[in-house]
Design a protein around this motif. Structure first.
Motif, PDB file in Angstrom:
ATOM      1  N   ASN A 182      29.898  36.206  49.281  1.00  0.00           N
ATOM      2  CA  ASN A 182      29.759  34.891  48.223  1.00  0.00           C
ATOM      3  C   ASN A 182      29.797  35.127  46.831  1.00  0.00           C
ATOM      4  N   ASP A 183      29.229  36.454  46.593  1.00  0.00           N
ATOM      5  CA  ASP A 183      28.844  36.845  45.122  1.00  0.00           C
ATOM      6  C   ASP A 183      30.212  37.006  44.333  1.00  0.00           C
ATOM      7  N   VAL A 184      31.138  37.664  45.236  1.00  0.00           N
ATOM      8  CA  VAL A 184      32.401  38.173  44.706  1.00  0.00           C
ATOM      9  C   VAL A 184      33.316  36.775  44.532  1.00  0.00           C
ATOM     10  N   VAL A 185      32.886  35.841  45.389  1.00  0.00           N
ATOM     11  CA  VAL A 185      33.844  34.560  45.517  1.00  0.00           C
ATOM     12  C   VAL A 185      33.434  33.836  44.169  1.00  0.00           C
ATOM     13  N   ARG A 186      32.222  33.804  43.947  1.00  0.00           N
ATOM     14  CA  ARG A 186      31.558  33.230  42.934  1.00  0.00           C
ATOM     15  C   ARG A 186      32.087  33.509  41.699  1.00  0.00           C
ATOM     16  N   GLN A 187      32.192  34.881  41.416  1.00  0.00           N
ATOM     17  CA  GLN A 187      32.839  35.418  40.319  1.00  0.00           C
ATOM     18  C   GLN A 187      33.953  35.076  39.867  1.00  0.00           C
ATOM     19  N   ASP A 188      34.969  35.249  41.050  1.00  0.00           N
ATOM     20  CA  ASP A 188      36.402  34.854  40.708  1.00  0.00           C
ATOM     21  C   ASP A 188      37.087  34.625  42.180  1.00  0.00           C
ATOM     22  N   TRP A 189      37.253  33.460  42.486  1.00  0.00           N
ATOM     23  CA  TRP A 189      37.956  33.185  43.614  1.00  0.00           C
ATOM     24  C   TRP A 189      39.319  33.884  44.058  1.00  0.00           C
ATOM     25  N   LYS A 190      40.120  33.824  42.901  1.00  0.00           N
ATOM     26  CA  LYS A 190      41.269  34.421  42.972  1.00  0.00           C
ATOM     27  C   LYS A 190      41.375  35.989  43.298  1.00  0.00           C
ATOM     28  N   LYS A 191      40.359  36.719  42.618  1.00  0.00           N
ATOM     29  CA  LYS A 191      40.113  38.032  42.648  1.00  0.00           C
ATOM     30  C   LYS A 191      39.749  38.085  44.314  1.00  0.00           C
ATOM     31  N   ALA A 192      39.113  37.368  44.889  1.00  0.00           N
ATOM     32  CA  ALA A 192      38.401  37.792  46.116  1.00  0.00           C
ATOM     33  C   ALA A 192      39.637  37.498  47.248  1.00  0.00           C
ATOM     34  N   LYS A 193      40.252  36.398  46.753  1.00  0.00           N
ATOM     35  CA  LYS A 193      41.574  36.013  47.546  1.00  0.00           C
ATOM     36  C   LYS A 193      42.492  37.375  47.767  1.00  0.00           C
ATOM     37  N   ALA A 194      42.429  38.029  46.394  1.00  0.00           N
ATOM     38  CA  ALA A 194      43.643  39.048  46.214  1.00  0.00           C
ATOM     39  C   ALA A 194      43.112  40.253  47.104  1.00  0.00           C
ATOM     40  N   ILE A 195      41.801  40.521  47.630  1.00  0.00           N
ATOM     41  CA  ILE A 195      41.075  41.365  48.411  1.00  0.00           C
ATOM     42  C   ILE A 195      42.158  41.310  49.816  1.00  0.00           C
ATOM     43  N   VAL A 196      42.313  40.316  50.078  1.00  0.00           N
ATOM     44  CA  VAL A 196      43.213  40.398  51.477  1.00  0.00           C
ATOM     45  C   VAL A 196      44.453  40.314  51.246  1.00  0.00           C
ATOM     46  N   THR A 197      45.033  39.367  50.519  1.00  0.00           N
ATOM     47  CA  THR A 197      46.337  39.414  50.076  1.00  0.00           C
ATOM     48  C   THR A 197      47.092  40.710  49.663  1.00  0.00           C
ATOM     49  N   ASP A 198      46.407  41.298  48.783  1.00  0.00           N
ATOM     50  CA  ASP A 198      46.928  42.723  48.235  1.00  0.00           C
ATOM     51  C   ASP A 198      46.829  43.635  49.119  1.00  0.00           C
ATOM     52  N   THR A 199      45.952  43.636  50.123  1.00  0.00           N
ATOM     53  CA  THR A 199      45.820  44.841  51.145  1.00  0.00           C
ATOM     54  C   THR A 199      47.104  44.479  52.316  1.00  0.00           C
TER      55      THR A 199
END
Lengths: 70, 152
Positions: B6-23
């Protein structure tokens, strides 16, 4: 004299069960207060549905949707 | 399904989303649908976190790429846990929900007051090391010590 089974929760749903690891409210019905999976006798599911239930509960436990111990 | 910190999602949702999509993209997979499933309390703490954002993704990937993909998720510190399940086809509802959510901003709400249960941190030092154990026993102390009573 045969002993009567107390609960048959799943017998009504066994024809078309919606067993998914994300539907936690449904899966919780088939857990004891300690978090153990009900036996086939108590859940009332057929063999195939009980297997699906087992794997769904174990998946839900893995992702933290259900507890391992009550 | 991937559990995101949740800490990562709070910082930047798109960045958190990219963890999965980029991988997924890195290992030659094609995303069919991906969306935020829920943000909820965990049944038990994971990596000292009581809550997590559940991200649900349906993708198609060559079988020989899957071990590398899972390893990347395993090494990522923002991913609390993942679950990969084989499905026959992507549900239509999921496609619709993913299309609705695509591009939308999201911010994780603060956890409710009754949910702030801190997970006890592990002790950095061994508690037994803090106890002062006298190494040299003085001769007087040993001489004055009462002898144990003998029975019989």
């Amino acid at each position: 004299m045969k002993r009567r089974v107390k609960t048959m929760i799943g017998s009504k749903n066994c024809d078309d069960p919606i067993i998914d690891y994300k539907s936690t409210e449904y899966l919780e019905k088939f857990l004891t207060p300690q978090g153990q999976i009900l036996s086939r006798r108590r859940s009332g599911f057929c063999t195939q549905c009980q297997k699906q239930l087992k794997s769904a509960i174990k998946r839900a436990r893995h992702v933290g949707l259900l507890p391992f111990v009550g | 399904m991937v559990l995101l910190d949740n800490d990562v999602v709070r910082q930047d949702w798109k960045k958190a989303k990219a963890i999965v999509t980029d991988t997924v993209a890195k290992y030659g997979g094609s995303l069919e649908s991906c969306r935020r499933w829920d943000e909820r309390r965990l049944a038990y703490p994971m990596k000292r976190k009581n809550r997590a954002t559940f991200y649900l993704a349906y993708h198609d990937m060559p079988g020989d790429m899957i071990p590398g993909f899972l390893r990347d998720l395993e090494l990522n510190e923002s991913v609390l846990r993942y679950l990969m399940v084989r499905v026959d086809e992507t549900p239509e509802d999921e496609r619709k929900l993913a299309a609705e959510e695509d591009g939308a901003e999201y911010s994780v709400p603060e956890p409710p007051d009754d949910d702030l249960i801190e997970v006890p941190e592990e002790a950095e030092t061994d508690p037994l090391m803090d106890i002062d154990i006298p190494v040299d026993i003085p001769a007087e102390a040993s001489a004055t010590a009462p002898e144990p009573a003998r029975e019989g």
